[in-house]
Design an enzyme around this catalytic site. Structure first.
Site, short mmCIF file in Angstrom:
data_model
loop_
_atom_site.label_atom_id
_atom_site.label_comp_id
_atom_site.label_asym_id
_atom_site.label_seq_id
_atom_site.Cartn_x
_atom_site.Cartn_y
_atom_site.Cartn_z
CG HIS A 1 -1.94 0.96 1.36
ND1 HIS A 1 -1.70 2.27 1.69
CD2 HIS A 1 -3.27 0.87 1.16
CE1 HIS A 1 -2.85 2.93 1.70
NE2 HIS A 1 -3.83 2.10 1.37
CE LYS B 1 -7.25 -0.15 6.43
NZ LYS B 1 -7.96 0.36 5.27
CB CYS C 1 -3.54 3.20 -1.76
SG CYS C 1 -4.76 4.49 -1.57
CG ASP D 1 0.61 -2.03 6.17
OD1 ASP D 1 -0.35 -2.16 6.98
OD2 ASP D 1 0.50 -1.44 5.09
CD GLN E 1 -6.91 -4.55 4.21
OE1 GLN E 1 -7.86 -5.29 4.50
NE2 GLN E 1 -7.10 -3.29 3.85
N1 7TS Z 1 -1.81 -0.50 4.64
C1 7TS Z 1 -2.70 -1.34 4.11
C2 7TS Z 1 -2.31 -2.74 3.79
C3 7TS Z 1 -4.02 -0.91 3.91
O1 7TS Z 1 -4.91 -1.75 3.40
C4 7TS Z 1 -4.36 0.42 4.25
C5 7TS Z 1 -5.74 0.98 3.99
C6 7TS Z 1 -3.38 1.24 4.82
C7 7TS Z 1 -2.12 0.75 4.99
C8 7TS Z 1 -3.70 2.63 5.28
O2 7TS Z 1 -4.54 2.59 6.40
P1 7TS Z 1 -5.12 3.95 7.04
O3 7TS Z 1 -6.04 3.49 8.10
O4 7TS Z 1 -3.97 4.73 7.54
O5 7TS Z 1 -5.83 4.66 5.92
N2 7TS Z 1 -6.34 0.38 2.89
C9 7TS Z 1 -7.41 0.81 2.23
C10 7TS Z 1 -7.99 0.05 1.22
O6 7TS Z 1 -7.56 -1.01 0.83
N3 7TS Z 1 -9.04 0.71 0.76
O7 7TS Z 1 -9.17 1.85 1.43
C11 7TS Z 1 -8.17 1.91 2.36
#
Ligand code: 7TS
Length: 404
Positions: free
Chosen positions: A121, A224, A363, A198, A201
């Site tokens: 990501h 999430k 992303c 990371d 997920q």
């Molecule tokens: N890393 C991964 C693997 C992710 O899926 C996401 C968010 C992030 C980092 C960033 O997380 P945040 O909470 O800081 O925004 N992924 C997604 C997605 O897959 N669709 O929308 C957000």
């Protein structure tokens, strides 16, 4: 009772009618919905106990501090951290990864190397790009294989005595691939690199145990995993946190301050400058307690069954291409394309039937380039999704293609 039958009444938003149909929410990978327990814990906190933490002597200040610190205990338990000092609250995964990159970045020298993977990501790529640019470090990426797994032999070739950091996702947000964390950590250790995982997920879907994963850092977002937006967790191994200067400063992360220098506070507060997300911490505690009551093994099994049903169903629909490992042993993520339709059109046509999926590059633009697509459509699952919803989704996708 099936998990969705048990949990659906707890999620008020599932009462929503969207475009004339009951909402089918297959976008928990972007952000999950919230059970009433989380929503109520947060409003109760605001109605009864709110004050700032760690600085007030009065009753509400002490209550708020206690609730905030109880969230740390809940996280420690949930992820199997050795101590509560290893649990640092951030604003989310992106914030946590940025904090780690900035903190480690200050210790990097010209010619040092950072290794990521091609499926990251952007949140686990751009902070490293910025650090590499500022410090004159090199950024390298482990390629992925055609089945969506990472090429461990290539990782071995990329690791050198100059490798300082190996940063990678636990679960891909596009392919669902579960990366072999302990295997990658073991290899990174051979060159004394710091490992950064990371877990955005993975935390909503898998039982986590930091003592088994043995990584140096592990980050994720509450939103999430049934919790609120605006809070995340940065787990750091004690020995590594102890060895690092704080990356960001201000307010209560100090013990004593002079004009030209300061003495840092103890862990974990040393890495938490500014008023933290207090109500969000209370919400996160409620989310963790909710997941613990269900049992993470049961959560994983339920989401795996939905993933399997989706993969098998989509594979039977002409014109549909699936991405990622050909197995349900993955995160609760299924990316696909429909021949002749842009991923955004697929999402818009599904939305017309009340079905929410995400579409686009997710992303992960370097991964899209590697897959040779502009984007994918993506269904992601949570505890409240049902096999009937998957059946409806499959019938709708089948209809899209035959309507072309
Ligand atoms: N890393 C991964 C693997 C992710 O899926 C996401 C968010 C992030 C980092 C960033 O997380 P945040 O909470 O800081 O925004 N992924 C997604 C997605 O897959 N669709 O929308 C957000």
């Amino acid at each position: 009772m099936r998990l969705d039958e048990q949990t659906r009444p707890d999620f008020p938003i599932l009462q929503r009618i969207v475009n004339g149909r009951p909402l089918v929410y297959f976008d928990s990978g972007a952000s999950s919905q919230k059970p009433r327990a989380v929503i109520e814990a947060m409003s109760q906190y605001y109605e009864r106990s709110h004050a700032n933490v760690h600085r007030s002597i009065h009753t509400l200040g002490e209550e708020a501090t206690e609730l905030y610190e109880l969230a740390r205990d809940a996280v420690q338990r949930f992820i199997g951290a050795a101590s509560r000092e290893e649990v640092i609250f951030t604003r989310g995964t992106t914030d946590g990864l940025g904090l780690i990159a900035e903190t480690i970045g200050r210790t990097l020298a010209k010619g040092d190397e950072i290794v990521v993977t091609e499926l990251e990501h952007h949140s686990n790529l751009i902070p490293w790009q910025l650090v590499a640019r500022d410090r004159g470090a090199a950024l390298k990426a482990v390629p992925i294989l055609p089945d969506g797994t990472v090429d461990l032999a290539a990782l071995d070739r990329l690791l050198t005595p100059r490798t300082r950091v190996v940063a990678f996702a636990h679960v891909s947000n596009v392919l669902g691939t579960i990366l072999p964390v302990t295997e990658i950590v073991r290899r990174a250790r051979t060159v004394n690199a710091i490992t950064v995982v990371d877990g955005a997920q993975a935390a909503p879907h898998l039982r986590l145990d930091m003592s088994a994963l043995e990584c140096d850092f592990y980050v994720f977002s509450a939103h999430k995993m049934l919790g609120p937006t605006g809070i995340g967790v940065m787990y750091g191994r004690r020995a590594v946190l102890d060895s690092l200067e704080p990356g960001r400063g201000g307010s209560e992360m100090i013990k004593e301050v002079w004009i030209d220098h300061a003495q840092w506070n103890d862990l974990p507060w040393r890495f938490e400058p500014g008023t933290p997300p207090i109500a969000e911490a209370v919400g996160l505690t409620a989310a963790i307690e909710y997941l613990e009551k269900l049992g993470m093994d049961r959560v994983a099994e339920h989401e795996r069954a939905l993933t399997r049903q989706t993969l098998e169903g989509l594979a039977r629909i002409p014109g549909v291409t699936l991405y990622g490992p050909p197995t349900a042993e993955r995160g609760a993520v299924v990316s696909f394309t429909v021949q002749g339709l842009h991923p955004h059109d697929v999402a818009a046509l599904l939305d017309a039937e009340g079905i929410a999926v995400r579409a686009g590059h997710h992303c992960a633009m370097p991964l899209m380039r590697r897959l040779g697509v502009v984007g994918t459509s993506r269904a992601t699952f949570s505890v409240f999704n049902s096999p009937d919803e998957v059946s409806l989704f499959l019938a709708t996708v089948a209809g899209l293609h035959s309507a072309l």
